[in-house]
Design a protein around this motif. Structure first.
Motif, PDB file in Angstrom:
ATOM      1  N   GLN A  42      -8.638   4.656  -7.688  1.00 21.25           N
ATOM      2  CA  GLN A  42      -6.957   4.361  -8.561  1.00 21.25           C
ATOM      3  C   GLN A  42      -6.034   3.999  -8.342  1.00 21.25           C
ATOM      4  OE1 GLN A  42      -6.947   7.061 -11.605  1.00 21.25           O
ATOM      5  NE2 GLN A  42      -9.189   8.119 -11.581  1.00 21.25           N
ATOM      6  N   SER A  43      -5.019   3.824  -9.313  1.00 20.67           N
ATOM      7  CA  SER A  43      -3.251   3.614  -8.690  1.00 20.67           C
ATOM      8  C   SER A  43      -3.222   4.554  -8.043  1.00 20.67           C
ATOM      9  CB  SER A  43      -2.380   2.733  -9.815  1.00 20.67           C
ATOM     10  OG  SER A  43      -1.728   2.108  -9.210  1.00 20.67           O
ATOM     11  N   LEU A  44      -1.002   4.102  -7.682  1.00 24.61           N
ATOM     12  CA  LEU A  44      -0.483   5.631  -7.504  1.00 24.61           C
ATOM     13  C   LEU A  44      -0.055   6.577  -8.850  1.00 24.61           C
ATOM     14  CD1 LEU A  44      -1.462   3.678  -4.728  1.00 24.61           C
ATOM     15  CD2 LEU A  44       1.183   4.376  -4.241  1.00 24.61           C
ATOM     16  N   PHE A  91      -5.758  12.628  -2.250  1.00 21.89           N
ATOM     17  CA  PHE A  91      -4.719  11.393  -1.427  1.00 21.89           C
ATOM     18  C   PHE A  91      -3.499  11.207  -1.682  1.00 21.89           C
ATOM     19  CE2 PHE A  91      -4.409   8.787   2.623  1.00 21.89           C
ATOM     20  CZ  PHE A  91      -3.893   7.561   2.488  1.00 21.89           C
ATOM     21  N   ILE A  93       0.221  10.300  -0.802  1.00 23.46           N
ATOM     22  CA  ILE A  93       1.505   9.017  -0.215  1.00 23.46           C
ATOM     23  C   ILE A  93       2.610   9.121  -0.170  1.00 23.46           C
ATOM     24  CG2 ILE A  93       1.558   6.726   0.228  1.00 23.46           C
ATOM     25  CD1 ILE A  93      -1.680   6.373  -1.023  1.00 23.46           C
ATOM     26  N   PHE A 110       5.763   2.571   2.989  1.00 25.77           N
ATOM     27  CA  PHE A 110       5.057   3.729   2.088  1.00 25.77           C
ATOM     28  C   PHE A 110       4.616   4.525   3.464  1.00 25.77           C
ATOM     29  CE2 PHE A 110       4.635   3.857  -1.976  1.00 25.77           C
ATOM     30  CZ  PHE A 110       4.707   2.078  -2.213  1.00 25.77           C
ATOM     31  N   GLY A 111       3.957   5.912   3.571  1.00 27.55           N
ATOM     32  CA  GLY A 111       3.600   5.740   4.408  1.00 27.55           C
ATOM     33  C   GLY A 111       1.307   5.714   4.507  1.00 27.55           C
ATOM     34  N   ALA A 112       1.156   5.940   5.221  1.00 28.67           N
ATOM     35  CA  ALA A 112       0.131   6.209   5.854  1.00 28.67           C
ATOM     36  C   ALA A 112      -0.873   6.864   4.391  1.00 28.67           C
ATOM     37  CB  ALA A 112      -0.638   5.883   6.765  1.00 28.67           C
ATOM     38  N   GLY A 113      -0.482   7.871   4.244  1.00 32.01           N
ATOM     39  CA  GLY A 113      -1.256   8.798   3.604  1.00 32.01           C
ATOM     40  C   GLY A 113      -1.902   9.743   4.003  1.00 32.01           C
ATOM     41  N   ARG A 115      -4.884  12.805   3.333  1.00 36.72           N
ATOM     42  CA  ARG A 115      -6.063  13.185   2.859  1.00 36.72           C
ATOM     43  C   ARG A 115      -6.487  14.650   2.736  1.00 36.72           C
ATOM     44  NH1 ARG A 115      -9.068  10.638  -0.678  1.00 36.72           N
ATOM     45  NH2 ARG A 115      -9.147   8.590   0.263  1.00 36.72           N
TER      46      ARG A 115
ATOM     47  N   TYR B  35       0.910  -5.274  -3.681  1.00 37.28           N
ATOM     48  CA  TYR B  35       1.057  -4.293  -3.032  1.00 37.28           C
ATOM     49  C   TYR B  35      -0.791  -4.796  -2.289  1.00 37.28           C
ATOM     50  CZ  TYR B  35       5.399  -2.243  -2.855  1.00 37.28           C
ATOM     51  OH  TYR B  35       6.940  -1.485  -2.181  1.00 37.28           O
ATOM     52  N   GLN B  37      -3.674  -2.103  -0.469  1.00 37.24           N
ATOM     53  CA  GLN B  37      -4.294  -1.304   0.547  1.00 37.24           C
ATOM     54  C   GLN B  37      -5.869  -1.313   0.529  1.00 37.24           C
ATOM     55  OE1 GLN B  37      -3.733   2.587  -2.577  1.00 37.24           O
ATOM     56  NE2 GLN B  37      -3.448   4.293  -0.607  1.00 37.24           N
ATOM     57  N   GLY B  40      -8.207   4.776   2.709  1.00 35.74           N
ATOM     58  CA  GLY B  40      -6.977   5.455   3.650  1.00 35.74           C
ATOM     59  C   GLY B  40      -6.132   5.041   4.149  1.00 35.74           C
ATOM     60  N   GLU B  41      -5.122   4.433   4.201  1.00 34.02           N
ATOM     61  CA  GLU B  41      -4.043   3.696   4.143  1.00 34.02           C
ATOM     62  C   GLU B  41      -3.241   3.820   3.010  1.00 34.02           C
ATOM     63  OE1 GLU B  41      -6.235   0.877   7.593  1.00 34.02           O
ATOM     64  OE2 GLU B  41      -4.653   0.177   6.603  1.00 34.02           O
ATOM     65  N   GLY B  42      -1.854   3.555   3.526  1.00 29.80           N
ATOM     66  CA  GLY B  42      -0.833   3.901   2.177  1.00 29.80           C
ATOM     67  C   GLY B  42      -0.887   1.926   2.334  1.00 29.80           C
ATOM     68  N   PRO B  43      -0.231   1.636   1.281  1.00 32.64           N
ATOM     69  CA  PRO B  43       0.130   0.167   0.533  1.00 32.64           C
ATOM     70  C   PRO B  43       0.523  -0.883   1.527  1.00 32.64           C
ATOM     71  CG  PRO B  43       0.495   1.666  -1.354  1.00 32.64           C
ATOM     72  CD  PRO B  43       0.295   2.275   0.129  1.00 32.64           C
ATOM     73  N   LEU B  86      -7.558  -2.954  -2.265  1.00 36.60           N
ATOM     74  CA  LEU B  86      -7.384  -2.494  -3.509  1.00 36.60           C
ATOM     75  C   LEU B  86      -5.668  -3.271  -3.901  1.00 36.60           C
ATOM     76  CD1 LEU B  86      -6.622  -0.764  -6.828  1.00 36.60           C
ATOM     77  CD2 LEU B  86      -5.657   0.908  -4.962  1.00 36.60           C
ATOM     78  N   LEU B  88      -1.800  -4.314  -5.820  1.00 40.44           N
ATOM     79  CA  LEU B  88      -1.507  -2.899  -6.840  1.00 40.44           C
ATOM     80  C   LEU B  88      -0.211  -4.028  -7.004  1.00 40.44           C
ATOM     81  CD1 LEU B  88      -1.642  -0.243  -4.872  1.00 40.44           C
ATOM     82  CD2 LEU B  88      -2.838  -0.343  -7.330  1.00 40.44           C
ATOM     83  N   PHE B 101       3.818   0.837 -10.373  1.00 42.00           N
ATOM     84  CA  PHE B 101       2.383   0.350 -10.310  1.00 42.00           C
ATOM     85  C   PHE B 101       1.988   0.376 -11.287  1.00 42.00           C
ATOM     86  CE2 PHE B 101       2.902   0.686  -5.655  1.00 42.00           C
ATOM     87  CZ  PHE B 101       3.322   1.412  -5.702  1.00 42.00           C
ATOM     88  N   GLY B 102       1.076  -0.693 -10.600  1.00 45.74           N
ATOM     89  CA  GLY B 102       0.260  -1.533 -12.197  1.00 45.74           C
ATOM     90  C   GLY B 102      -1.181  -0.776 -12.074  1.00 45.74           C
ATOM     91  N   THR B 103      -2.246  -0.520 -12.676  1.00 45.86           N
ATOM     92  CA  THR B 103      -3.290   0.103 -12.378  1.00 45.86           C
ATOM     93  C   THR B 103      -4.132  -0.211 -11.845  1.00 45.86           C
ATOM     94  OG1 THR B 103      -4.139  -1.624 -14.035  1.00 45.86           O
ATOM     95  CG2 THR B 103      -3.281   0.734 -15.113  1.00 45.86           C
ATOM     96  N   GLY B 104      -4.176  -1.837 -10.684  1.00 47.31           N
ATOM     97  CA  GLY B 104      -4.618  -1.909 -10.135  1.00 47.31           C
ATOM     98  C   GLY B 104      -5.855  -2.808  -9.856  1.00 47.31           C
ATOM     99  N   ARG B 106      -8.843  -3.951  -7.398  1.00 42.53           N
ATOM    100  CA  ARG B 106     -10.236  -3.341  -6.969  1.00 42.53           C
ATOM    101  C   ARG B 106     -11.078  -4.838  -6.194  1.00 42.53           C
ATOM    102  NH1 ARG B 106     -10.995   0.135  -2.736  1.00 42.53           N
ATOM    103  NH2 ARG B 106      -9.901   1.308  -4.087  1.00 42.53           N
TER     104      ARG B 106
END
Lengths: 119, 111
Positions: A42-44, A91, A93, A110-113, A115, B35, B37, B40-43, B86, B88, B101-104, B106
């Motif tokens: 999903q999105s942020l 997650f 962020i 942005f940070g890397a997040g 979990r 962006y 993404q 496991g990482e940030g955008p 993903l 965004l 932010f948009g809905t994304g 994938r």
């Protein structure tokens, strides 16, 4: 360019404990930091906005007593998930907006997040 | 309710194909960002568009900002497995401190 360091990158904790996540701007002053939550695929979702030296502004539906945000300096904001439960697993962020050698007022980094898994 | 709706939500294509991702809103934005993404990482910021009608190219990626600054598109030519992720879009509104932010979308590119 601007760098935001987020720590820890992943954490596992028992239900009922508290977890702190740090977000640091490494080469610029972050006047504003944002905390997001992201569910799988999903999105942020913006949780809160924190400005240095003042209370955070929480989005509707986000419990401020559960998700404590502190922005004590221009380079550090922390998110503490208090009395964590399995449904808090997600997650998280952070992002930072600021000024400095690399960061302009309109730059969002942005940070890397992080979990979080709550058992 | 999100201000920015992205379509499609999921996209799976073969390597070498072209694709377009759309980001639509009824609101006007002062700028719009894209962006990518990875798990496991940030955008990671790909591009920022500011002027209505603006087109920016980043190698095989072409970004367009709508004339009315309410929508944007991302076109990828000859997609590669490394484009998987993903995507965004995020809008900046005058007077607002945060990005919307948009809905994304994938994207999966199959070798």
């Amino acid at each position: 360019g601007a760098v935001v360091s987020q720590h820890p990158s992943w954490v596992i904790c028992k239900s009922g404990t508290s977890v702190k996540i740090e977000c640091r701007s490494l080469d610029f002053q972050a006047t504003t930091m944002f905390w997001y939550r992201q569910f799988p695929k999903q999105s942020l979702m913006l949780m809160a906005t924190s400005n240095e030296g003042s209370k955070a502004t929480y989005e509707q539906g986000v419990e401020k007593d559960k998700f404590l945000i502190n922005h004590a300096s221009l380079t550090l904001s922390t998110l503490t998930v208090t009395s964590a439960h399995p449904e808090d697993s997600s997650f998280y962020i952070c992002s930072a907006r600021g000024t400095g050698a690399w960061g302009g007022a309109n730059v969002l980094t942005f940070g890397a997040g992080s979990r979080l898994t709550v058992l | 309710t999100q201000l920015l709706e992205q379509s499609p939500q999921f996209l799976s294509i073969q390597e070498g194909e072209n694709l377009t991702v759309y980001c639509n809103s009824s609101s006007v934005f002062s700028s719009l960002q894209w962006y990518r993404q990875e798990p496991g990482e940030g955008p990671v910021l790909l591009v920022t568009v500011v002027t209505g009608g603006e087109v920016k190219k980043l190698k095989r990626l072409t970004f367009q900002f709508g004339d009315a600054r309410k929508d944007s598109s991302l076109h990828i030519t000859a997609a590669q497995p490394g484009d998987t992720g993903l995507y965004l879009c995020a809008g900046d509104k005058t007077g607002a401190n945060n990005l919307f932010f948009g809905t994304g979308t994938r994207l999966t590119v199959i070798p």
